[in-house]
Design an enzyme around this catalytic site. Structure first.
Site, PDB file in Angstrom:
ATOM      1  N   ARG A  18     -18.071  14.100  -3.882  1.00  9.26           N
ATOM      2  CA  ARG A  18     -17.392  14.358  -2.597  1.00  9.26           C
ATOM      3  C   ARG A  18     -18.254  15.189  -1.651  1.00  9.26           C
ATOM      4  NH1 ARG A  18     -14.612  18.517  -1.429  1.00  9.26           N
ATOM      5  NH2 ARG A  18     -13.948  18.922  -3.563  1.00  9.26           N
ATOM      6  N   TYR A  27     -12.852   1.018  20.772  1.00 11.61           N
ATOM      7  CA  TYR A  27     -12.347   0.323  19.584  1.00 11.61           C
ATOM      8  C   TYR A  27     -10.913   0.811  19.297  1.00 11.61           C
ATOM      9  CZ  TYR A  27     -11.441  -0.509  14.704  1.00 11.61           C
ATOM     10  OH  TYR A  27     -10.830  -0.870  13.542  1.00 11.61           O
ATOM     11  N   ASP A  69     -20.599   5.302  19.823  1.00 12.69           N
ATOM     12  CA  ASP A  69     -20.367   4.361  18.727  1.00 12.69           C
ATOM     13  C   ASP A  69     -21.321   3.197  18.971  1.00 12.69           C
ATOM     14  OD1 ASP A  69     -19.511   2.242  17.151  1.00 12.69           O
ATOM     15  OD2 ASP A  69     -17.389   2.782  17.295  1.00 12.69           O
ATOM     16  N   LYS A  91     -19.938  -3.203   9.146  1.00 11.39           N
ATOM     17  CA  LYS A  91     -20.386  -4.332   9.961  1.00 11.39           C
ATOM     18  C   LYS A  91     -21.868  -4.615   9.698  1.00 11.39           C
ATOM     19  CE  LYS A  91     -16.210  -4.064  11.232  1.00 11.39           C
ATOM     20  NZ  LYS A  91     -15.762  -2.819  11.743  1.00 11.39           N
TER      21      LYS A  91
END
Ligand code: PLP
Length: 339
Positions: free
Chosen positions: A5, A59, A131, A156
Site C-alpha cells: 500500500r 471527463y 489530464d 487506456k
C-alpha cells in the site's frame, strides 16, 4: 520498509521511474485507477477554503467528483471554456489555488490553449494540472511545457490492452512525494500484479501510439471527404480550430476522433451495426478499434439539452482507433457508410 500500500515495492518503483522518464519529469506515481490518481491529486493540491478553475468539459467521473465532493469538502470552483483565455482572469479569486484542464476533451476533441493555461498559471501562482490520457506521453509531455502535474488513466493507452485498471501522476519530486503521502492514506495503491502488466504494456506504448496516430489521421481524412459525413472532430485535421497549436505541441494527434453523419439516430445505429472491425463499446486506448455513440454511453446521464449545450448531438459517433491496417479500417467504414 517495503509494503504494497505504500507504493514502494520493486514493481512500483520501476514503473515510477519509467513513467517519469517517459514525460521527462522528476518523478511519477501509479494508482489503482485514473480516478484514484485524479481524486488523490486534487485532494493533495486543494484544501478547505481554496478555489480552483476547471475546464468546463471534463471527463464525467472527474466532473461528478467535483460536483459531489469537492464543494462538500469546502473547495469552491469555477469553470473556464476553450473560447477566450481573457475571460479566465475574471474568474480568479484571492484564494484561487489551481487550474485543471484536459489535453483533449471527450468526445469532441477540443484542445484548450494549453500554452496560455501554463502562462496564466505561472503569472497567477496557480498549480497547473492536466489530464493527458488522450494525448499519451508519446504525443505530449506536459511537464516539458511547464505544467506542474500530469495525470493519466493508465487503463487506456499506457497499458493499451484493456485488461487492467490503473492511473498515473507525473511531476516534480516534491509534488509526487505529497501525492504519494495522501495515496498511502487513501489506499488507492496499484496492485503489484497490475504494475507488472502495466510495465509490460508500456513496452509497446511508442509503437502502438504511433500506429494509432497514423490510423486515426487516415480515418479522419477519409471521413472528412465522405458525402454522408457532416463534421469530423480530430486535432490533426486542418479544419480543427486548434490545428496550429496542436501541431506545435503534439508529436502526434492521438487515436481518438468523433464525427457526425447526415442521418437520424436510427440511421447512425444502423451504420454502427454495419461496421465489422470496430467493437461497439465504450472505453478507449486499446489495440482494437472501438466505436460508441456518447449519448448512450459516456454522456448518457445528461439530458439531451445539456448534451446539446456542450455540442454533443445524439448522433455523434466517437471512435477509439486501434492497430488494424488503416486501409482495412477505412474500407470497413466506407462499406458501413454506403450500406
Ligand atoms: N480521464 C479520462 C480522460 C478518461 O477517459 C477516464 C476514463 O475513461 C478517466 C480519466 C478515468 O480513468 P479510470 O477509468 O482508469 O479511473
Amino acid at each position: 520498509m517495503r509494503y504494497i500500500r505504500l507504493n514502494n515495492t520493486p514493481n512500483h518503483q520501476v514503473l515510477h521511474q519509467k513513467l517519469a522518464a517517459l514525460e521527462n519529469a522528476e518523478a511519477a506515481l501509479v494508482a489503482t485507477s485514473g480516478m484514484a490518481a485524479i481524486t488523490t491529486t486534487l485532494l493533495t493540491v486543494l484544501s478547505h477554503g481554496d478555489h480552483v478553475l476547471l475546464q468546463d468539459t471534463l471527463y464525467g467521473g472527474t466532473y461528478q467528483f467535483i460536483l459531489e465532493d469537492l464543494g462538500r469538502l469546502g473547495v469552491s470552483y469555477d469553470f473556464i471554456g476553450i473560447e477566450d483565455p481573457r475571460a479566465w482572469e475574471k474568474k480568479l479569486q484571492h484564494n484561487t489555488k489551481a487550474i485543471y484542464v484536459e489535453a483533449m476533451t471527450n468526445p469532441l476533441l477540443q484542445v484548450i490553449d494549453l500554452e496560455e493555461v501554463v502562462r496564466f498559471a505561472k503569472s497567477n501562482h496557480l498549480v497547473s494540472m492536466i489530464d493527458s490520457t488522450f494525448a499519451t506521453p508519446v504525443n505530449f509531455r506536459p511537464v516539458e511545457h511547464g505544467f506542474d502535474i500530469s495525470l493519466h488513466s493508465a487503463t487506456k493507452y499506457l497499458n493499451g490492452h484493456t485488461d487492467i485498471v490503473g492511473g498515473a501522476v507525473i511531476g516534480s519530486r516534491s509534488w509526487i512525494d505529497k501525492v504519494t503521502h495522501k495515496l498511502n492514506h487513501f489506499g488507492g495503491s496499484m496492485d503489484p500484479h497490475a504494475c507488472y502488466l502495466l510495465h509490460r504494456g508500456i513496452k509497446t506504448l511508442g509503437i502502438r501510439v504511433r500506429q494509432q496516430n497514423r490510423n486515426a489521421l487516415a480515418l479522419a481524412q477519409f471521413l472528412e471527404q465522405h458525402p454522408r459525413v457532416t463534421r469530423v472532430n480530430y486535432p490533426g485535421l486542418e479544419s480543427h480550430p486548434a490545428y496550429a497549436q496542436s501541431s506545435r505541441l503534439f508529436d502526434g494527434f492521438g487515436g481518438m476522433l468523433s464525427f457526425e453523419l447526415d442521418m437520424d439516430v436510427e440511421g447512425v445505429e444502423a451504420f454502427l451495426s454495419r461496421l465489422t472491425l470496430p467493437i461497439i463499446a465504450p472505453s478507449l486506448g486499446g489495440v482494437e478499434t472501438l466505436a460508441t455513440r456518447p449519448a448512450t454511453t459516456s454522456h448518457a446521464g445528461m439530458s439531451p439539452d445539456d448534451r446539446a449545450a456542450l455540442g454533443i448531438s445524439d448522433g455523434l459517433v466517437r471512435v477509439s482507433v486501434g492497430l488494424e491496417e488503416s486501409s482495412e479500417l477505412i474500407e470497413d467504414f466506407e462499406q458501413a457508410l454506403n450500406g
